[in-house]
Design a protein around this motif. Structure first.
Motif, PDB file in Angstrom:
ATOM      1  N   TRP A  29      23.118 -17.107   2.349  1.00  0.00           N
ATOM      2  CA  TRP A  29      21.850 -16.521   2.809  1.00  0.00           C
ATOM      3  C   TRP A  29      21.274 -15.510   1.819  1.00  0.00           C
ATOM      4  O   TRP A  29      20.075 -15.234   1.840  1.00  0.00           O
ATOM      5  CB  TRP A  29      22.024 -15.898   4.184  1.00  0.00           C
ATOM      6  CG  TRP A  29      23.099 -14.862   4.267  1.00  0.00           C
ATOM      7  CD1 TRP A  29      24.405 -15.077   4.614  1.00  0.00           C
ATOM      8  CD2 TRP A  29      22.989 -13.461   3.984  1.00  0.00           C
ATOM      9  NE1 TRP A  29      25.101 -13.902   4.559  1.00  0.00           N
ATOM     10  CE2 TRP A  29      24.266 -12.879   4.184  1.00  0.00           C
ATOM     11  CE3 TRP A  29      21.942 -12.631   3.585  1.00  0.00           C
ATOM     12  CZ2 TRP A  29      24.516 -11.527   3.987  1.00  0.00           C
ATOM     13  CZ3 TRP A  29      22.190 -11.277   3.395  1.00  0.00           C
ATOM     14  CH2 TRP A  29      23.464 -10.733   3.598  1.00  0.00           C
ATOM     15  N   VAL A  42      23.296 -15.478  10.290  1.00  0.00           N
ATOM     16  CA  VAL A  42      24.195 -14.957   9.255  1.00  0.00           C
ATOM     17  C   VAL A  42      23.688 -13.653   8.650  1.00  0.00           C
ATOM     18  O   VAL A  42      24.443 -12.902   8.032  1.00  0.00           O
ATOM     19  CB  VAL A  42      24.421 -15.990   8.125  1.00  0.00           C
ATOM     20  CG1 VAL A  42      25.407 -17.063   8.576  1.00  0.00           C
ATOM     21  CG2 VAL A  42      23.110 -16.624   7.683  1.00  0.00           C
ATOM     22  N   PRO A  82      24.758  -8.462   6.574  1.00  0.00           N
ATOM     23  CA  PRO A  82      25.527  -9.585   7.103  1.00  0.00           C
ATOM     24  C   PRO A  82      25.646  -9.487   8.617  1.00  0.00           C
ATOM     25  O   PRO A  82      25.808  -8.397   9.154  1.00  0.00           O
ATOM     26  CB  PRO A  82      26.907  -9.413   6.446  1.00  0.00           C
ATOM     27  CG  PRO A  82      26.677  -8.568   5.239  1.00  0.00           C
ATOM     28  CD  PRO A  82      25.546  -7.658   5.603  1.00  0.00           C
ATOM     29  N   GLN A 131      26.716 -12.684  11.655  1.00  0.00           N
ATOM     30  CA  GLN A 131      27.871 -13.537  11.948  1.00  0.00           C
ATOM     31  C   GLN A 131      28.517 -13.987  10.638  1.00  0.00           C
ATOM     32  O   GLN A 131      27.837 -14.122   9.610  1.00  0.00           O
ATOM     33  CB  GLN A 131      27.426 -14.762  12.752  1.00  0.00           C
ATOM     34  CG  GLN A 131      26.795 -14.404  14.083  1.00  0.00           C
ATOM     35  CD  GLN A 131      27.732 -13.611  14.956  1.00  0.00           C
ATOM     36  OE1 GLN A 131      28.863 -14.028  15.197  1.00  0.00           O
ATOM     37  NE2 GLN A 131      27.300 -12.426  15.392  1.00  0.00           N
ATOM     38  N   SER A 183      29.874 -16.161   7.635  1.00  0.00           N
ATOM     39  CA  SER A 183      29.397 -17.416   7.075  1.00  0.00           C
ATOM     40  C   SER A 183      30.309 -18.584   7.437  1.00  0.00           C
ATOM     41  O   SER A 183      29.855 -19.723   7.555  1.00  0.00           O
ATOM     42  CB  SER A 183      29.298 -17.295   5.542  1.00  0.00           C
ATOM     43  OG  SER A 183      28.296 -16.372   5.200  1.00  0.00           O
ATOM     44  N   VAL A 206      29.272 -21.147  10.088  1.00  0.00           N
ATOM     45  CA  VAL A 206      28.184 -22.107   9.870  1.00  0.00           C
ATOM     46  C   VAL A 206      28.756 -23.436   9.380  1.00  0.00           C
ATOM     47  O   VAL A 206      29.492 -23.473   8.390  1.00  0.00           O
ATOM     48  CB  VAL A 206      27.181 -21.582   8.813  1.00  0.00           C
ATOM     49  CG1 VAL A 206      26.053 -22.583   8.621  1.00  0.00           C
ATOM     50  CG2 VAL A 206      26.650 -20.220   9.221  1.00  0.00           C
TER      51      VAL A 206
END
Lengths: 385, 385
Positions: free
Chosen positions: A304, A332, A338, A340, A342, A345
């Protein structure tokens, strides 16, 4: 079912010998209806191919009888001889059909700089052959003949109340804003004048093909043509017609995305909370063109940070420290930090959804793109050899 | 020989444990001269990392004593905690050196979103250790500690008349306009005020780092800092000083290009015959960012059609049918048509020269870029994992 779904249209696809593979490479779509209305949208690239320069003139009076298309050579930057080839192609079709060359739209796709005498001879031979094979069931043959690196023909039909609009498309490479090496022919038996076709087509392409940006490159040959025969004897409600054309274009755009050269992921970048549509599109396109982000998606890496870095290069209103980024349902990044992990995902499915909330307004837009893969590099480093 | 070539400067590079490889990852450059003048240029990305936001304030008064740099984490989009980490890093250096934290420039590079307590502890430990190891021969150690995916340290020195200017650089990824993930520290013992440093640095970066566009992506952390100690007691001619800084920056920019991630070719795009510098840069950059063109160069394919298609997407003045394109000395396109056969072009050397003559004016510009390769995709799809 595609360009021949609407009443009044014939089509054909033939082998002209332009492709070394021996596959079909010249297509013809003819309007035999009582109306010959046309509208078209062309590449916004200022380096336009000869067929585009020709076809812009053809459609300027709102009337066209036929569209002839070839793969196997873009006939772009081929000198005055190339323009004469386009002209001769239109003449050949006109002679075979008993119409005027100035009512024949010409489209070409393939390598730039290809357009010598051999090319011309094959295109003209193909045009003659296609005219002899016209059929009211020729849609699939035509859709097949315009393929280049496409792995499958692309067709779609949307039915209205007593009328239909159908179409075919090709384009697996240079998909980009303002269109791409994308050739699209749409036909309808709705009884509408060219002015209505034009406004409907422009609005439809604005929110579909113009928001498909596979690799940021823009072709010299892009053309989207809409022909109307009037054969249904139905004059549709204009809003209903525009909705149908938009649905058709969206369907074809998704087929183009799904078949983009070398792609392993279809990425849908949804930008919400923007100040305006224009800024939402700018942000989405900037992300769609970021090679680092696209390579990360190929590696199933929800990076992200690269999304935020791409947004930062735009002029859109936003606060870098108040942006949320959600990838395949997992937020994310929240407020520039930051959120959740990474790891949560899953980017292994082909479909990837990136949701960016700019939190500064109510406008939104969705851009379709693909990842940057080894196969993309391979196909595009070896294309002309 | 780099940041410690000029009199008055000390440097160090230490292992702080930020890199999993155990390589050096924190560098410190200190000005112990009688002058503490500074100038800096930062990323134009609007999504700026915490160290950039901090350092912009530090240099605003034209005075700085030290630059502390870490690899192994960009400290970007790490929330308020991340900004506090940058502040604490400056405080740690200041305490160790007996200076003010507001005179300590901080630079970070690595993955966005990395900046937790463990990161902070390691950076602060590294800053303390680096301060204890400062040496007037520490240039190479510092240049080594700022490497990320760089395969070699990058240093250069230019000697003036009684003074020198030297520097170090890192950056092998997101090289792009308005700078890239590029950290550059330049030092000089010339006796010049910050205003002269500032104008010289801006002009130098404008024609060097700003024209290096490896992959079109722009970092959140880019910083170029120039420190002057005055220890040579020489006040150089301003034009001579600017020329030296430009030569130094050009040298470092070429080192960055030569070590760009995954690149197989160094491409020099020279645009001549433009109406203005700005348009020449726009055209060069558009070509440099065209993935299809870059993939073709990787495949040793002189695909000049993709060059013209890229030019067509700009707003620069030109006639698509009166442009010449020469690749590695062979004119492949003349007046918008094929000229010499593409087979005559040898793209197997790493160095590729693309000359574009727009034929509408006298302005020119050169953009440096790289090709799009399998290794680029590989490195950038696996970087954060």
């Amino acid at each position: 079912m595609s360009v021949t779904a609407a009443q009044g249209f014939l089509a054909a696809g033939v082998v002209a010998g332009l492709k070394s593979t021996g596959r079909p490479d010249v297509a013809l779509v003819v309007n035999r209806g009582r109306r010959k209305a046309v509208a078209a949208v062309f590449t916004s690239n200022r380096a336009k191919a000869h067929p585009v320069l020709w076809s812009q003139q053809v459609v300027s009076d709102g009337i066209a009888d036929a569209v002839v298309l070839n793969s196997g050579g873009a006939n772009c930057f081929t000198g005055p001889f190339g323009f004469q080839t386009t002209h001769a192609t239109a003449e050949t079709v006109a002679d075979a059909l008993g119409i005027s060359a100035t009512d024949v739209v010409v489209c070409s796709t393939g390598l730039i700089g290809v357009g010598d005498q051999i090319f011309r001879d094959k295109v003209l031979g193909g045009a003659t052959a296609a005219a002899a094979e016209l059929d009211d069931d020729g849609g699939l043959a035509a859709a097949t003949a315009i393929m280049t690196t496409d792995t499958k023909p692309k067709q779609a039909v949307v039915a209205g109340d007593g009328w239909v609009v159908g179409g075919m498309a090709k384009g697996a490479g240079m998909l980009a804003p303002g269109l791409a090496t994308m050739l699209v022919v749409l036909t309808t038996d709705a009884d509408l004048p060219s002015e209505v076709l034009d406004s409907s087509l422009r609005e439809a392409t604005r929110v579909t093909f113009d928001r498909l940006d596979s690799d940021g490159c823009m072709s010299t040959n892009d053309t989207v043509v809409l022909l109307a025969s009037g054969e249904s004897d139905v004059v549709p409600d204009q809003a209903a017609f525009q909705a149908a054309v938009t649905e058709l274009c969206a369907d074809l755009a998704e087929q183009l995305q799904a078949d983009a050269e070398g792609a392993a992921h279809d990425i849908r970048i949804e930008v919400v909370g923007a100040v305006s549509d224009v800024e939402a599109v700018e942000v989405g396109r900037s992300i769609a063109r970021n090679n680092l982000f696209k390579a990360a998606v190929f590696g199933n890496d929800p990076n992200w940070g690269r999304v935020l870095a791409a947004i930062g290069t735009t002029s859109a209103e936003f606060d870098p420290y108040d942006v949320d980024v959600t990838m395949n349902g997992v937020r994310v990044c929240h407020a520039g930090a930051p959120d959740q992990p990474s790891d949560a995902v899953d980017l292994t499915p082909r479909a990837v959804h990136v949701l960016v909330d700019l939190k500064v307004g109510d406008a939104e837009a969705t851009i379709l793109t693909n990842d940057l893969t080894h196969d993309y590099v391979h196909e595009n480093s070896a294309y002309s050899s």
